[in-house]
Design a protein around this motif. Structure first.
Motif, PDB file in Angstrom:
ATOM      1  N   VAL A   1       8.713  11.112  -9.146  1.00  0.00           N
ATOM      2  CA  VAL A   1       8.037  11.031  -7.850  1.00  0.00           C
ATOM      3  C   VAL A   1       6.703  10.324  -8.048  1.00  0.00           C
ATOM      4  O   VAL A   1       5.922  10.696  -8.925  1.00  0.00           O
ATOM      5  N   ILE A   2       6.460   9.287  -7.237  1.00  0.00           N
ATOM      6  CA  ILE A   2       5.210   8.529  -7.311  1.00  0.00           C
ATOM      7  C   ILE A   2       4.492   8.679  -5.971  1.00  0.00           C
ATOM      8  O   ILE A   2       5.039   8.312  -4.916  1.00  0.00           O
ATOM      9  N   ILE A   3       3.279   9.238  -6.007  1.00  0.00           N
ATOM     10  CA  ILE A   3       2.453   9.301  -4.801  1.00  0.00           C
ATOM     11  C   ILE A   3       1.489   8.121  -4.855  1.00  0.00           C
ATOM     12  O   ILE A   3       0.618   8.055  -5.731  1.00  0.00           O
ATOM     13  N   LEU A   4       1.684   7.180  -3.954  1.00  0.00           N
ATOM     14  CA  LEU A   4       0.842   5.977  -3.904  1.00  0.00           C
ATOM     15  C   LEU A   4      -0.182   6.178  -2.794  1.00  0.00           C
ATOM     16  O   LEU A   4       0.178   6.312  -1.627  1.00  0.00           O
ATOM     17  N   GLU A   5      -1.465   6.215  -3.171  1.00  0.00           N
ATOM     18  CA  GLU A   5      -2.506   6.581  -2.213  1.00  0.00           C
ATOM     19  C   GLU A   5      -3.562   5.486  -2.104  1.00  0.00           C
ATOM     20  O   GLU A   5      -3.982   4.923  -3.110  1.00  0.00           O
ATOM     21  N   GLY A   6      -3.965   5.169  -0.856  1.00  0.00           N
ATOM     22  CA  GLY A   6      -5.006   4.164  -0.663  1.00  0.00           C
ATOM     23  C   GLY A   6      -5.177   3.789   0.797  1.00  0.00           C
ATOM     24  O   GLY A   6      -4.293   4.035   1.615  1.00  0.00           O
ATOM     25  N   ILE A   7      -6.313   3.165   1.111  1.00  0.00           N
ATOM     26  CA  ILE A   7      -6.630   2.883   2.515  1.00  0.00           C
ATOM     27  C   ILE A   7      -5.758   1.788   3.129  1.00  0.00           C
ATOM     28  O   ILE A   7      -5.574   1.761   4.345  1.00  0.00           O
ATOM     29  N   LEU A   8      -5.208   0.896   2.296  1.00  0.00           N
ATOM     30  CA  LEU A   8      -4.491  -0.253   2.857  1.00  0.00           C
ATOM     31  C   LEU A   8      -3.088  -0.437   2.271  1.00  0.00           C
ATOM     32  O   LEU A   8      -2.552  -1.543   2.258  1.00  0.00           O
ATOM     33  N   ILE A   9      -2.473   0.666   1.835  1.00  0.00           N
ATOM     34  CA  ILE A   9      -1.145   0.533   1.218  1.00  0.00           C
ATOM     35  C   ILE A   9      -0.055   0.163   2.224  1.00  0.00           C
ATOM     36  O   ILE A   9       0.983  -0.362   1.847  1.00  0.00           O
ATOM     37  N   LEU A  10      -0.271   0.436   3.519  1.00  0.00           N
ATOM     38  CA  LEU A  10       0.744   0.085   4.519  1.00  0.00           C
ATOM     39  C   LEU A  10       0.496  -1.289   5.132  1.00  0.00           C
ATOM     40  O   LEU A  10       1.277  -1.752   5.956  1.00  0.00           O
ATOM     41  N   GLU A  11      -0.582  -1.946   4.715  1.00  0.00           N
ATOM     42  CA  GLU A  11      -0.944  -3.245   5.296  1.00  0.00           C
ATOM     43  C   GLU A  11      -0.021  -4.359   4.790  1.00  0.00           C
ATOM     44  O   GLU A  11       0.249  -5.315   5.508  1.00  0.00           O
ATOM     45  N   ASP A  12       0.452  -4.221   3.546  1.00  0.00           N
ATOM     46  CA  ASP A  12       1.299  -5.245   2.928  1.00  0.00           C
ATOM     47  C   ASP A  12       2.771  -4.843   3.064  1.00  0.00           C
ATOM     48  O   ASP A  12       3.189  -3.802   2.554  1.00  0.00           O
ATOM     49  N   GLU A  13       3.534  -5.680   3.742  1.00  0.00           N
ATOM     50  CA  GLU A  13       4.953  -5.368   3.999  1.00  0.00           C
ATOM     51  C   GLU A  13       5.736  -5.171   2.707  1.00  0.00           C
ATOM     52  O   GLU A  13       6.639  -4.332   2.631  1.00  0.00           O
ATOM     53  N   ARG A  14       5.389  -5.926   1.657  1.00  0.00           N
ATOM     54  CA  ARG A  14       6.109  -5.812   0.383  1.00  0.00           C
ATOM     55  C   ARG A  14       5.930  -4.429  -0.222  1.00  0.00           C
ATOM     56  O   ARG A  14       6.870  -3.856  -0.794  1.00  0.00           O
ATOM     57  N   LEU A  15       4.727  -3.867  -0.079  1.00  0.00           N
ATOM     58  CA  LEU A  15       4.475  -2.504  -0.574  1.00  0.00           C
ATOM     59  C   LEU A  15       5.207  -1.481   0.286  1.00  0.00           C
ATOM     60  O   LEU A  15       5.824  -0.551  -0.233  1.00  0.00           O
ATOM     61  N   ARG A  16       5.104  -1.671   1.609  1.00  0.00           N
ATOM     62  CA  ARG A  16       5.771  -0.731   2.529  1.00  0.00           C
ATOM     63  C   ARG A  16       7.249  -0.610   2.219  1.00  0.00           C
ATOM     64  O   ARG A  16       7.822   0.477   2.250  1.00  0.00           O
ATOM     65  N   ASP A  17       7.870  -1.741   1.925  1.00  0.00           N
ATOM     66  CA  ASP A  17       9.311  -1.755   1.697  1.00  0.00           C
ATOM     67  C   ASP A  17       9.721  -0.992   0.432  1.00  0.00           C
ATOM     68  O   ASP A  17      10.912  -0.677   0.262  1.00  0.00           O
ATOM     69  N   LEU A  18       8.771  -0.715  -0.442  1.00  0.00           N
ATOM     70  CA  LEU A  18       9.085   0.020  -1.670  1.00  0.00           C
ATOM     71  C   LEU A  18       8.983   1.540  -1.479  1.00  0.00           C
ATOM     72  O   LEU A  18       9.370   2.300  -2.357  1.00  0.00           O
ATOM     73  N   MET A  19       8.471   1.976  -0.314  1.00  0.00           N
ATOM     74  CA  MET A  19       8.208   3.406  -0.095  1.00  0.00           C
ATOM     75  C   MET A  19       9.378   4.109   0.586  1.00  0.00           C
ATOM     76  O   MET A  19      10.031   3.552   1.463  1.00  0.00           O
ATOM     77  N   ASP A  20       9.592   5.363   0.185  1.00  0.00           N
ATOM     78  CA  ASP A  20      10.620   6.199   0.810  1.00  0.00           C
ATOM     79  C   ASP A  20      10.050   7.006   1.972  1.00  0.00           C
ATOM     80  O   ASP A  20      10.740   7.271   2.953  1.00  0.00           O
ATOM     81  N   ILE A  21       8.793   7.443   1.835  1.00  0.00           N
ATOM     82  CA  ILE A  21       8.106   8.198   2.886  1.00  0.00           C
ATOM     83  C   ILE A  21       6.715   7.595   3.057  1.00  0.00           C
ATOM     84  O   ILE A  21       5.989   7.421   2.078  1.00  0.00           O
ATOM     85  N   LYS A  22       6.343   7.294   4.310  1.00  0.00           N
ATOM     86  CA  LYS A  22       5.030   6.698   4.586  1.00  0.00           C
ATOM     87  C   LYS A  22       4.226   7.665   5.459  1.00  0.00           C
ATOM     88  O   LYS A  22       4.674   8.028   6.555  1.00  0.00           O
ATOM     89  N   ILE A  23       3.076   8.081   4.954  1.00  0.00           N
ATOM     90  CA  ILE A  23       2.251   9.095   5.618  1.00  0.00           C
ATOM     91  C   ILE A  23       0.896   8.500   5.988  1.00  0.00           C
ATOM     92  O   ILE A  23       0.245   7.855   5.167  1.00  0.00           O
ATOM     93  N   TYR A  24       0.480   8.726   7.242  1.00  0.00           N
ATOM     94  CA  TYR A  24      -0.851   8.298   7.694  1.00  0.00           C
ATOM     95  C   TYR A  24      -1.657   9.544   8.028  1.00  0.00           C
ATOM     96  O   TYR A  24      -1.236  10.358   8.856  1.00  0.00           O
ATOM     97  N   VAL A  25      -2.809   9.693   7.374  1.00  0.00           N
ATOM     98  CA  VAL A  25      -3.682  10.844   7.618  1.00  0.00           C
ATOM     99  C   VAL A  25      -4.716  10.426   8.666  1.00  0.00           C
ATOM    100  O   VAL A  25      -5.522   9.525   8.438  1.00  0.00           O
ATOM    101  N   ASP A  26      -4.659  11.067   9.822  1.00  0.00           N
ATOM    102  CA  ASP A  26      -5.433  10.646  10.998  1.00  0.00           C
ATOM    103  C   ASP A  26      -6.544  11.649  11.281  1.00  0.00           C
ATOM    104  O   ASP A  26      -6.279  12.772  11.706  1.00  0.00           O
ATOM    105  N   THR A  27      -7.784  11.240  11.033  1.00  0.00           N
ATOM    106  CA  THR A  27      -8.936  12.139  11.180  1.00  0.00           C
ATOM    107  C   THR A  27     -10.029  11.439  11.979  1.00  0.00           C
ATOM    108  O   THR A  27     -10.264  10.245  11.801  1.00  0.00           O
TER     109      THR A  27
END
Length: 209
Positions: free
Chosen positions: A108-134
């Motif tokens: 299991v790899i937890i990939l954490e960062g402010i702009l990890i969903l900005e790049d489509e190539r990175l998004r496509d590698l993820m199984d679960i995408k979580i946005y923390v909204d505060t």
């Protein structure tokens, strides 16, 4: 029997949103499993070719600040169960350190960062995408506390950076990536119900491997 590919959980949100707390909450739920955290902050671009004065002007909240090519390359290696040499960023020198950290692959790899969903190539590698909204006001208070206590910053410098860089970059680049998330978690690490739901989903992934 062939080994299943690792699960990648992306956790994003603005600075001070609580994404690190959410990541740690997920991580701590699986003490008996093969799990790791990979921070996008480790992949700020090398700036050794710039003068120190030029480095001081780096906008760390802009997509161009990150070496996504290297990050994607490393994530793909981890997906193939290959170890990586994770870079180390030196915040004092404002460039990449000569040191690296050997990171062994995990299930299991937890990939954490402010702009990890900005790049489509990175998004496509993820199984679960979580946005923390505060809320913005909570995030600025958390940032002030962190930067003054942990990074020796003055109140005025934190506020100026927030108003001139952090807030506009959040609304321009980070908040729009919310639409790519599978799960939106309000209030970060304090949202224990959301973390329980996420860990249940991760457990179901693991059990079906």
């Amino acid at each position: 029997m062939t080994k299943s590919k690792p699960i990648i959980i992306g956790v994003t949100g603005g600075s001070g949103s609580g994404k690190t707390s959410v990541s740690r909450g997920i991580f701590s739920h699986f003490p008996d499993h093969s799990i790791m955290m990979l921070e996008q902050d480790s992949y700020y671009k090398d700036q050794s070719h710039l003068s120190f004065e030029e480095r001081l002007n780096t906008n760390y909240d802009h997509p161009f600040a990150f070496d996504n090519e290297l990050l994607i390359q490393h994530v793909e290696k981890l997906l193939n169960y290959e170890a990586i040499e994770k870079p180390v960023y030196d915040y004092v020198a404002h460039t990449r350190s000569q040191a690296t950290i050997i990171q062994e692959p995990k299930e299991v790899i937890i990939l954490e960062g402010i702009l990890i969903l900005e790049d489509e190539r990175l998004r496509d590698l993820m199984d679960i995408k979580i946005y923390v909204d505060t809320d913005d006001d909570i995030r600025i208070i958390r940032r002030i506390k962190r930067d003054m206590e942990e990074r020796g910053r003055t109140l005025d410098s934190v506020i100026e950076q927030y108003l001139t860089v952090v807030k506009p970059m959040y609304h321009q680049f980070i908040e729009p990536t919310k639409r790519y998330a599978d799960i939106i978690v309000p209030e970060g690490g304090e949202n224990h119900v959301a973390i329980d739901l996420i860990t249940t989903k991760v457990a179901s992934f693991l059990n079906h491997q």
